[in-house]
Design an enzyme around this catalytic site. Structure first.
Site, PDB file in Angstrom:
ATOM      1  CG  HIS A 222      -2.012   0.948   1.283  1.00  0.00           C
ATOM      2  ND1 HIS A 222      -2.383   1.767   0.251  1.00  0.00           N
ATOM      3  CD2 HIS A 222      -2.827   1.280   2.326  1.00  0.00           C
ATOM      4  CE1 HIS A 222      -3.368   2.566   0.642  1.00  0.00           C
ATOM      5  NE2 HIS A 222      -3.658   2.291   1.899  1.00  0.00           N
ATOM      6  CG  HIS A 261      -4.417   0.495  -8.399  1.00  0.00           C
ATOM      7  ND1 HIS A 261      -5.757   0.417  -8.115  1.00  0.00           N
ATOM      8  CD2 HIS A 261      -3.888   1.379  -7.526  1.00  0.00           C
ATOM      9  CE1 HIS A 261      -6.030   1.261  -7.135  1.00  0.00           C
ATOM     10  NE2 HIS A 261      -4.917   1.851  -6.749  1.00  0.00           N
ATOM     11  CG  ASP A 312       2.884   4.125  -3.911  1.00  0.00           C
ATOM     12  OD1 ASP A 312       1.871   3.412  -3.869  1.00  0.00           O
ATOM     13  OD2 ASP A 312       3.131   5.023  -3.094  1.00  0.00           O
TER      14      ASP A 312
HETATM   15  C1  SDX Z   1      -1.447   2.051  -3.416  1.00  0.00           C
HETATM   16  O1  SDX Z   1      -6.152   0.609  -3.272  1.00  0.00           O
HETATM   17  C2  SDX Z   1      -5.684   1.794  -3.543  1.00  0.00           C
HETATM   18  O2  SDX Z   1      -6.340   2.642  -4.074  1.00  0.00           O
HETATM   19  C3  SDX Z   1      -4.233   2.009  -3.115  1.00  0.00           C
HETATM   20  C4  SDX Z   1      -3.606   3.315  -3.550  1.00  0.00           C
HETATM   21  C5  SDX Z   1      -4.216   4.488  -2.829  1.00  0.00           C
HETATM   22  O3  SDX Z   1      -4.124   5.604  -3.371  1.00  0.00           O
HETATM   23  O4  SDX Z   1      -4.655   4.298  -1.670  1.00  0.00           O
HETATM   24  O5  SDX Z   1      -3.761   3.462  -4.941  1.00  0.00           O
HETATM   25  C6  SDX Z   1      -2.129   3.347  -3.197  1.00  0.00           C
HETATM   26  O6  SDX Z   1      -1.402   1.252  -2.508  1.00  0.00           O
HETATM   27  C7  SDX Z   1      -0.905   1.731  -4.759  1.00  0.00           C
HETATM   28  C8  SDX Z   1      -0.278   0.300  -4.825  1.00  0.00           C
HETATM   29  C9  SDX Z   1       1.138   0.364  -4.238  1.00  0.00           C
HETATM   30  N1  SDX Z   1       1.681  -0.988  -4.125  1.00  0.00           N
HETATM   31  C10 SDX Z   1       2.606  -1.448  -4.992  1.00  0.00           C
HETATM   32  O7  SDX Z   1       3.072  -0.805  -5.931  1.00  0.00           O
HETATM   33  C11 SDX Z   1       3.094  -2.849  -4.669  1.00  0.00           C
HETATM   34  C12 SDX Z   1       3.187  -3.656  -5.956  1.00  0.00           C
HETATM   35  N2  SDX Z   1       1.819  -3.851  -6.461  1.00  0.00           N
HETATM   36  C13 SDX Z   1       1.230  -5.161  -6.236  1.00  0.00           C
HETATM   37  O8  SDX Z   1       1.551  -5.726  -4.991  1.00  0.00           O
HETATM   38  C14 SDX Z   1      -0.241  -5.212  -6.643  1.00  0.00           C
HETATM   39  O9  SDX Z   1      -0.346  -4.693  -7.896  1.00  0.00           O
HETATM   40  C15 SDX Z   1      -1.308  -4.585  -5.763  1.00  0.00           C
HETATM   41  C16 SDX Z   1      -1.203  -5.040  -4.350  1.00  0.00           C
HETATM   42  C17 SDX Z   1      -1.222  -3.109  -5.819  1.00  0.00           C
HETATM   43  C18 SDX Z   1      -2.653  -5.012  -6.320  1.00  0.00           C
HETATM   44  O10 SDX Z   1      -2.653  -6.377  -6.296  1.00  0.00           O
HETATM   45  P1  SDX Z   1      -3.943  -7.273  -6.600  1.00  0.00           P
HETATM   46  O11 SDX Z   1      -5.066  -6.480  -7.147  1.00  0.00           O
HETATM   47  O12 SDX Z   1      -4.207  -8.084  -5.370  1.00  0.00           O
HETATM   48  O13 SDX Z   1      -3.427  -8.125  -7.798  1.00  0.00           O
HETATM   49  P2  SDX Z   1      -2.933  -9.613  -7.660  1.00  0.00           P
HETATM   50  O14 SDX Z   1      -1.993  -9.731  -6.497  1.00  0.00           O
HETATM   51  O15 SDX Z   1      -4.133 -10.500  -7.698  1.00  0.00           O
HETATM   52  O16 SDX Z   1      -2.052  -9.816  -8.999  1.00  0.00           O
HETATM   53  C19 SDX Z   1      -2.701 -10.151 -10.230  1.00  0.00           C
HETATM   54  C20 SDX Z   1      -1.565 -10.619 -11.134  1.00  0.00           C
HETATM   55  C21 SDX Z   1      -0.679 -11.654 -10.447  1.00  0.00           C
HETATM   56  O17 SDX Z   1      -0.117 -12.441 -11.481  1.00  0.00           O
HETATM   57  P3  SDX Z   1      -0.288 -14.030 -11.376  1.00  0.00           P
HETATM   58  O18 SDX Z   1       0.404 -14.438 -10.083  1.00  0.00           O
HETATM   59  O19 SDX Z   1      -1.825 -14.263 -11.322  1.00  0.00           O
HETATM   60  O20 SDX Z   1       0.373 -14.522 -12.628  1.00  0.00           O
HETATM   61  O21 SDX Z   1      -0.689  -9.535 -11.458  1.00  0.00           O
HETATM   62  C22 SDX Z   1       0.608  -9.780 -10.899  1.00  0.00           C
HETATM   63  C23 SDX Z   1       0.433 -10.846  -9.837  1.00  0.00           C
HETATM   64  O22 SDX Z   1       1.630 -11.605  -9.721  1.00  0.00           O
HETATM   65  N3  SDX Z   1       1.061  -8.528 -10.306  1.00  0.00           N
HETATM   66  C24 SDX Z   1       2.327  -8.162 -10.243  1.00  0.00           C
HETATM   67  C25 SDX Z   1       2.318  -6.885  -9.649  1.00  0.00           C
HETATM   68  N4  SDX Z   1       1.053  -6.531  -9.375  1.00  0.00           N
HETATM   69  C26 SDX Z   1       0.273  -7.566  -9.765  1.00  0.00           C
HETATM   70  N5  SDX Z   1       3.465  -8.792 -10.629  1.00  0.00           N
HETATM   71  C27 SDX Z   1       4.617  -8.111 -10.422  1.00  0.00           C
HETATM   72  N6  SDX Z   1       4.682  -6.876  -9.875  1.00  0.00           N
HETATM   73  C28 SDX Z   1       3.561  -6.250  -9.485  1.00  0.00           C
HETATM   74  N7  SDX Z   1       3.639  -5.025  -8.954  1.00  0.00           N
END
Ligand code: SDX
Length: 376
Positions: A222, A261, A312
Site C-alpha cells: 500500500h 493496482h 507510488d
Molecule cells: C497504493 O487501493 C488503492 O487505491 C491504493 C492506492 C491508494 O491511493 O490508496 O492506490 C495506493 O497502494 C498503490 C499500490 C502500491 N503498491 C505497490 O506498488 C506494490 C506492488 N503492487 C502489487 O503488490 C499489486 O499490484 C497490488 C497489491 C497493488 C494489487 O494487487 P492485486 O489487485 O491483489 O493483484 P494480484 O496480487 O491479484 O495480482 C494479479 C496478477 C498476479 O499475477 P499471477 O500471479 O496471477 O500470474 O498480477 C501480478 C500478480 O503476480 N502482479 C504483479 C504486480 N502486481 C500484480 N506482478 C509483479 N509486480 C507487481 N507489482
C-alpha cells in the site's frame, strides 16, 4: 453448514457502501473527488482547497479558504507533553511507527475529540494540520536540526517541506509537493481508508480511526511502495541493467513496487501527473537520473507483465529531488491521505452501519473434547 456466497478474497470487487467522496473509474483511468476531476484539481487547486472539498463536499470561497489556511497555522502546534514524548522515542524507529504512536498519544491530550461520535471537522483539521509537526519534531531531533516553528504563513505543502528539510522551499518545490499532496489526498476504499471506516463504524473516535489507518498505510503493498521503488532504482543502478534486474525478480515471482493496482486496469491518472512533475523537477535541478531509470522500468514491466504504473512509482523521485529522506516518503503520503481518511470517517458517522463481513468456515466441526491428561 449453510450454503454461503462465494468468498471474494481481499474483498475484490465487493461494493461495501455508498459514498460521495471519491469515484475511481478503473477502466478509463479517471479519479474524481466530490465531482471534480483530479486533473483539474492538480492543475488549478491547492491541498487546502482539496481538503476543504473532501470534508464539506464543495470548493471553498476565497474567505473560507483563507480561514482554513489560518486554522491550519493555528493547529500545527503540538502539546508540550507530546513533543517531549516524541523526543524520547528511539531515533532509529521508522517514522511511520513514530507517526502511528504519536497520533495515538495525541488523543490522550485532546480527550474532547475522542468521545464516541464526538469527532468533527475540527478534529479532521487538527489531525491534518498536526501530522507535519509530528514528523518535523521527530526528524529534526534525529537530524540535530533546529526546533520546528509553527510558521503560520506557510501553506501546508511549504510547511511540510520546511518541517522535513529545514530550508525555505522555492515556489517550484512547494508547488511540486502541493500537487503530490492533492493527488494522494483520497482514493475511495483503499486499505487504509477502509481500516479507518471499520474503526469508525464501531462508533470509535477519529483519532483511533486515523491510528488504524496509519498502521495500514505502512504496508509495502500500500503506502510503503514509494520507498521501495527508490530502493529498486538503487538496485538497478543504470538504465541498461533494468531488463536484467526486473526479469530476475519476476522469475522469483517478486512484485515490482510502483506497478499494478486493484482497481485501475489502465495507467493510474496520478502516475501520469507525477511522471510529468518528476521530469519538470529533475530538469530544474539538473538531475534526471531517477526519471530516466523510471521510464526504462516502466517500459520493461509493461513489456514483461503488461502492468501499468501506480501513484507510488514517481512520487519518491519527486521527494528525493526535494531533499526528503527516503523513510519519510510514506509519512508524506499519510500527511496527505489524512484528509481523505477523516472525510470518510465523518461520512461513516453520518450513515453509520457496523462493518462486519463474514467468513466461510472451512475448519473441522463436532470434534470430541479430550481432557489434557489423556492427550498424547
Ligand atoms: C497504493 O487501493 C488503492 O487505491 C491504493 C492506492 C491508494 O491511493 O490508496 O492506490 C495506493 O497502494 C498503490 C499500490 C502500491 N503498491 C505497490 O506498488 C506494490 C506492488 N503492487 C502489487 O503488490 C499489486 O499490484 C497490488 C497489491 C497493488 C494489487 O494487487 P492485486 O489487485 O491483489 O493483484 P494480484 O496480487 O491479484 O495480482 C494479479 C496478477 C498476479 O499475477 P499471477 O500471479 O496471477 O500470474 O498480477 C501480478 C500478480 O503476480 N502482479 C504483479 C504486480 N502486481 C500484480 N506482478 C509483479 N509486480 C507487481 N507489482
Amino acid at each position: 453448514m449453510p450454503e454461503m456466497a462465494e468468498v471474494q478474497r481481499g474483498l475484490q470487487d465487493v461494493v461495501a457502501l455508498e459514498s460521495r467522496i471519491c469515484f475511481i473509474d478503473g477502466r478509463q483511468g479517471r479519479l474524481i473527488y466530490q465531482g471534480y476531476d483530479i486533473r483539474d484539481l492538480a492543475a488549478r487547486s491547492t491541498f487546502e482547497e482539496v481538503a476543504y472539498l473532501l470534508w464539506y463536499g464543495r470548493l471553498p470561497t476565497a474567505t473560507q479558504l483563507e480561514d482554513l489556511h489560518r486554522r491550519f497555522g493555528e493547529l500545527r502546534t503540538l502539546p508540550d507533553e507530546l513533543g517531549q514524548r516524541i523526543d524520547q522515542m528511539p531515533v532509529g524507529a521508522h517514522p511511520m511507527d513514530i507517526l502511528r504512536t504519536a497520533v495515538s498519544a495525541l488523543a490522550l491530550f485532546e480527550p474532547e475529540e475522542t468521545k464516541p461520535g464526538a469527532s468533527s471537522i475540527g478534529g479532521a483539521q487538527r489531525l491534518t494540520a498536526v501530522l507535519p509537526s509530528i514528523l518535523g519534531q521527530f526528524h529534526r531531533r534525529r537530524s540535530r536540526l533546529p526546533p520546528l516553528k509553527p510558521r503560520p504563513e506557510l501553506s501546508q505543502a511549504a510547511y511540510l517541506l520546511y518541517a522535513l528539510v529545514d530550508r525555505e522551499p522555492t515556489e517550484l518545490e512547494s508547488r511540486a509537493l502541493d500537487v503530490a499532496l492533492i493527488l494522494h489526498a483520497d482514493h475511495e476504499l483503499n486499505a487504509s481508508t477502509f481500516a479507518a471506516r471499520v474503526t469508525a463504524s464501531t462508533l470509535s473516535d477519529l483519532y483511533s480511526a486515523v491510528t488504524s489507518a496509519v498502521g495500514t498505510l505502512k504496508g509495502p503493498l500500500h503506502g510503503g511502495a514509494n520507498e521501495r521503488v527508490m530502493e529498486l532504482l538503487d538496485e538497478i543502478g543504470q538504465v541498461d541493467r533494468t531488463e536484467e534486474v526486473v526479469k530476475a525478480k519476476l522469475v522469483r515471482h517478486e512484485r515490482i513496487m510502483g506497478f499494478g493496482h486493484r482497481v485501475y486496469k489502465v495507467e493510474d491518472p496520478r502516475a501520469t501527473i507525477l511522471r510529468e512533475w518528476s521530469r519538470k523537477l529533475g530538469e530544474a535541478k539538473g538531475d534526471l537520473r531517477s526519471y530516466e531509470l523510471l521510464r526504462a522500468l516502466e517500459a520493461v514491466v509493461h513489456q514483461e507483465k503488461g502492468l501499468y504504473p501506480n501513484v507510488d512509482l514517481y512520487s519518491g523521485s519527486i521527494y528525493s529531488l526535494l531533499g526528503v529522506p527516503r523513510d519519510l516518503f510514506t509519512p508524506i503520503f499519510a500527511a496527505s491521505r489524512v484528509a481523505g481518511w477523516t472525510a470518510h470517517v465523518l461520512e461513516e458517522y453520518q450513515d453509520l452501519r457496523l462493518i462486519r463481513p463474514t467468513a466461510k468456515y472451512v475448519g473441522a466441526v463436532d470434534l470430541p473434547y479430550v481432557p489434557v491428561s489423556q492427550r498424547g
